[in-house]
Write a protein that holds these residues in place. Structure first.
Motif, PDB file in Angstrom:
ATOM      1  N   GLN A  88       9.331 -21.511  43.970  1.00  0.00           N
ATOM      2  CA  GLN A  88       9.488 -21.214  43.102  1.00  0.00           C
ATOM      3  C   GLN A  88      10.258 -20.366  42.224  1.00  0.00           C
ATOM      4  O   GLN A  88       9.937 -20.951  41.100  1.00  0.00           O
ATOM      5  N   LYS A  89      11.390 -20.714  42.422  1.00  0.00           N
ATOM      6  CA  LYS A  89      12.276 -20.347  41.005  1.00  0.00           C
ATOM      7  C   LYS A  89      12.852 -21.406  40.223  1.00  0.00           C
ATOM      8  O   LYS A  89      12.514 -22.049  39.034  1.00  0.00           O
ATOM      9  N   LEU A  90      12.457 -22.707  41.010  1.00  0.00           N
ATOM     10  CA  LEU A  90      13.277 -23.848  40.274  1.00  0.00           C
ATOM     11  C   LEU A  90      11.903 -24.288  39.893  1.00  0.00           C
ATOM     12  O   LEU A  90      11.675 -24.556  38.078  1.00  0.00           O
ATOM     13  N   TYR A  91      10.569 -24.335  40.066  1.00  0.00           N
ATOM     14  CA  TYR A  91       8.926 -24.802  39.181  1.00  0.00           C
ATOM     15  C   TYR A  91       9.474 -23.699  37.914  1.00  0.00           C
ATOM     16  O   TYR A  91       9.264 -24.002  36.764  1.00  0.00           O
ATOM     17  N   ILE A  92       9.924 -22.317  38.120  1.00  0.00           N
ATOM     18  CA  ILE A  92      10.271 -21.807  36.950  1.00  0.00           C
ATOM     19  C   ILE A  92      10.461 -22.054  35.635  1.00  0.00           C
ATOM     20  O   ILE A  92      10.177 -22.398  34.984  1.00  0.00           O
ATOM     21  N   SER A  93      11.828 -22.091  36.183  1.00  0.00           N
ATOM     22  CA  SER A  93      12.512 -22.573  35.359  1.00  0.00           C
ATOM     23  C   SER A  93      12.290 -24.239  35.268  1.00  0.00           C
ATOM     24  O   SER A  93      12.782 -24.282  33.412  1.00  0.00           O
ATOM     25  N   GLN A  94      12.240 -24.690  35.382  1.00  0.00           N
ATOM     26  CA  GLN A  94      11.442 -26.555  34.983  1.00  0.00           C
ATOM     27  C   GLN A  94      10.733 -25.723  33.661  1.00  0.00           C
ATOM     28  O   GLN A  94      10.927 -26.896  32.395  1.00  0.00           O
ATOM     29  N   ALA A  95       9.591 -24.613  34.383  1.00  0.00           N
ATOM     30  CA  ALA A  95       8.395 -25.548  34.142  1.00  0.00           C
ATOM     31  C   ALA A  95       7.774 -24.769  32.328  1.00  0.00           C
ATOM     32  O   ALA A  95       7.903 -25.016  31.447  1.00  0.00           O
ATOM     33  N   ILE A  96       9.281 -23.693  32.443  1.00  0.00           N
ATOM     34  CA  ILE A  96       9.411 -22.756  31.255  1.00  0.00           C
ATOM     35  C   ILE A  96      10.303 -23.481  30.358  1.00  0.00           C
ATOM     36  O   ILE A  96       9.697 -23.677  29.004  1.00  0.00           O
ATOM     37  N   GLN A  97      10.794 -24.100  29.771  1.00  0.00           N
ATOM     38  CA  GLN A  97      12.056 -25.199  29.849  1.00  0.00           C
ATOM     39  C   GLN A  97      10.812 -26.525  29.067  1.00  0.00           C
ATOM     40  O   GLN A  97      11.095 -26.583  27.596  1.00  0.00           O
ATOM     41  N   LYS A  98      10.040 -27.287  30.063  1.00  0.00           N
ATOM     42  CA  LYS A  98       9.717 -27.988  29.469  1.00  0.00           C
ATOM     43  C   LYS A  98       8.028 -27.692  28.143  1.00  0.00           C
ATOM     44  O   LYS A  98       7.924 -28.433  27.522  1.00  0.00           O
ATOM     45  N   TYR A  99       8.163 -26.678  28.976  1.00  0.00           N
ATOM     46  CA  TYR A  99       6.356 -26.254  27.398  1.00  0.00           C
ATOM     47  C   TYR A  99       7.059 -25.633  26.712  1.00  0.00           C
ATOM     48  O   TYR A  99       6.280 -26.476  25.333  1.00  0.00           O
ATOM     49  N   CYS A 100       8.137 -24.916  27.454  1.00  0.00           N
ATOM     50  CA  CYS A 100       8.821 -24.808  25.103  1.00  0.00           C
ATOM     51  C   CYS A 100       9.659 -25.775  24.349  1.00  0.00           C
ATOM     52  O   CYS A 100       9.938 -25.712  23.231  1.00  0.00           O
ATOM     53  N   ASN A 101       9.729 -27.226  25.095  1.00  0.00           N
ATOM     54  CA  ASN A 101      10.104 -28.033  24.579  1.00  0.00           C
ATOM     55  C   ASN A 101       9.133 -29.203  24.329  1.00  0.00           C
ATOM     56  O   ASN A 101       8.594 -29.822  23.601  1.00  0.00           O
ATOM     57  N   GLY A 102       7.575 -28.580  24.293  1.00  0.00           N
ATOM     58  CA  GLY A 102       6.474 -29.660  24.012  1.00  0.00           C
ATOM     59  C   GLY A 102       5.804 -30.100  24.870  1.00  0.00           C
ATOM     60  O   GLY A 102       5.197 -31.505  24.391  1.00  0.00           O
ATOM     61  N   GLU A 103       7.480 -30.715  26.110  1.00  0.00           N
ATOM     62  CA  GLU A 103       7.476 -31.960  26.776  1.00  0.00           C
ATOM     63  C   GLU A 103       5.763 -30.982  28.298  1.00  0.00           C
ATOM     64  O   GLU A 103       5.940 -31.429  29.369  1.00  0.00           O
ATOM     65  N   TYR A 104       4.520 -30.898  27.313  1.00  0.00           N
ATOM     66  CA  TYR A 104       3.856 -30.633  28.355  1.00  0.00           C
ATOM     67  C   TYR A 104       2.869 -31.391  28.659  1.00  0.00           C
ATOM     68  O   TYR A 104       2.012 -32.432  27.276  1.00  0.00           O
ATOM     69  N   ARG A 105       1.418 -31.491  29.148  1.00  0.00           N
ATOM     70  CA  ARG A 105       0.209 -31.966  28.631  1.00  0.00           C
ATOM     71  C   ARG A 105      -1.327 -31.254  28.484  1.00  0.00           C
ATOM     72  O   ARG A 105      -1.209 -30.478  29.649  1.00  0.00           O
ATOM     73  N   TYR A 106      -1.878 -31.221  27.748  1.00  0.00           N
ATOM     74  CA  TYR A 106      -2.611 -30.068  27.400  1.00  0.00           C
ATOM     75  C   TYR A 106      -4.068 -31.029  28.271  1.00  0.00           C
ATOM     76  O   TYR A 106      -4.276 -31.566  28.463  1.00  0.00           O
ATOM     77  N   ALA A 107      -4.425 -30.176  29.292  1.00  0.00           N
ATOM     78  CA  ALA A 107      -5.153 -30.608  30.585  1.00  0.00           C
ATOM     79  C   ALA A 107      -7.138 -30.600  30.424  1.00  0.00           C
ATOM     80  O   ALA A 107      -7.737 -29.788  31.612  1.00  0.00           O
ATOM     81  N   GLY A 108      -7.351 -29.767  28.681  1.00  0.00           N
ATOM     82  CA  GLY A 108      -8.664 -29.242  29.065  1.00  0.00           C
ATOM     83  C   GLY A 108      -8.894 -27.866  29.962  1.00  0.00           C
ATOM     84  O   GLY A 108      -8.052 -27.324  29.978  1.00  0.00           O
ATOM     85  N   VAL A 109      -9.948 -27.082  29.974  1.00  0.00           N
ATOM     86  CA  VAL A 109     -10.336 -26.364  30.611  1.00  0.00           C
ATOM     87  C   VAL A 109     -11.004 -25.677  31.971  1.00  0.00           C
ATOM     88  O   VAL A 109     -11.670 -27.042  32.080  1.00  0.00           O
ATOM     89  N   ASN A 110     -10.740 -24.997  32.134  1.00  0.00           N
ATOM     90  CA  ASN A 110     -11.849 -24.649  33.285  1.00  0.00           C
ATOM     91  C   ASN A 110     -12.896 -23.349  32.655  1.00  0.00           C
ATOM     92  O   ASN A 110     -12.258 -22.976  32.039  1.00  0.00           O
ATOM     93  N   ASP A 111     -13.255 -22.753  33.816  1.00  0.00           N
ATOM     94  CA  ASP A 111     -14.106 -21.448  33.497  1.00  0.00           C
ATOM     95  C   ASP A 111     -13.074 -20.515  33.331  1.00  0.00           C
ATOM     96  O   ASP A 111     -13.669 -19.410  32.379  1.00  0.00           O
ATOM     97  N   TYR A 112     -11.840 -21.004  33.322  1.00  0.00           N
ATOM     98  CA  TYR A 112     -10.932 -19.411  33.808  1.00  0.00           C
ATOM     99  C   TYR A 112      -9.874 -19.460  32.493  1.00  0.00           C
ATOM    100  O   TYR A 112      -9.322 -18.531  32.052  1.00  0.00           O
ATOM    101  N   GLY A 113     -10.254 -21.190  31.923  1.00  0.00           N
ATOM    102  CA  GLY A 113      -8.754 -20.959  30.527  1.00  0.00           C
ATOM    103  C   GLY A 113      -8.659 -22.352  30.582  1.00  0.00           C
ATOM    104  O   GLY A 113      -9.075 -22.959  30.878  1.00  0.00           O
TER     105      GLY A 113
END
Ligand SMILES: [Zn+2]
Length: 182
Positions: A115-140
């Motif tokens: 849980q901690k590892l996912y949070i720390s890697q994900a927030i760094q990568k998101y803020c660096n723009g190292e993510y891929r936009y993957a469309g929407v579902n019913d929720y967002g």
């Protein structure tokens, strides 16, 4: 030529002035057109990984340029521990994922660590723009982030994960494993 055209032109000009590494906050105009615009309202995107803009003819969403998000200051990641305890390592629901994670040396005892590892890697990568936009579902809106797990022998697994994009820089883990990334 009407007011609408003028507004559209102004919005488009603003969009065209943005660079691909700029960040924006998507501001949707409330409407009842059954479009996806509302799902992006308040979300932060890097311009190179944002939804199609404008979304549709007469879309009046605005893009407001913002500073690059900062981990734990203007952006946060959350991850429910049950994504591991009640899914990856759940005897009935895991669909082969338990075996996979165990082959990398992780057990249900490691759920908090993951849980901690996912949070720390994900927030760094998101803020660096190292993510891929993957469309929407019913929720967002959804984004993909690659998480790297390193086992005791130093072998790395690069895995795809899916996060729900919330408002104001918040991301929340939806899917802890959606395949390998090579
Ligand atoms: Zn719109």
């Amino acid at each position: 030529m009407g007011l609408l055209n003028e507004i559209a032109e102004k919005l488009l000009k603003n969009f065209l002035s943005l660079k691909e590494d700029d960040w924006i906050e998507w501001i949707a105009q409330p409407n009842d057109w059954q479009d996806d615009c509302d799902k992006f309202n308040g979300c932060y995107f890097i311009v190179k990984q944002m939804p199609k803009y404008p979304q549709h003819p007469r879309c009046q969403c605005q893009l407001e340029k913002i500073a690059k998000p900062k981990p734990y200051i203007t952006a946060n990641a959350t991850c429910d521990i049950r994504k591991f305890t009640g899914y990856i390592f759940d005897e009935e629901k895991n669909k082969g994922k338990k075996k996979l994670f165990e082959s990398w040396g992780y057990t249900i005892e490691d759920s908090e660590y993951l849980q901690k590892l996912y949070i720390s890697q994900a927030i760094q990568k998101y803020c660096n723009g190292e993510y891929r936009y993957a469309g929407v579902n019913d929720y967002g809106a959804k984004i993909n982030i690659i998480i790297t797990l390193t086992n005791q022998g130093g072998v790395k697994q690069h895995i795809n994960t899916i996060w729900k994009l919330g408002q104001k820089g918040n991301i929340d883990l939806a899917t802890p494993y959606s395949g390998h990334s090579y």
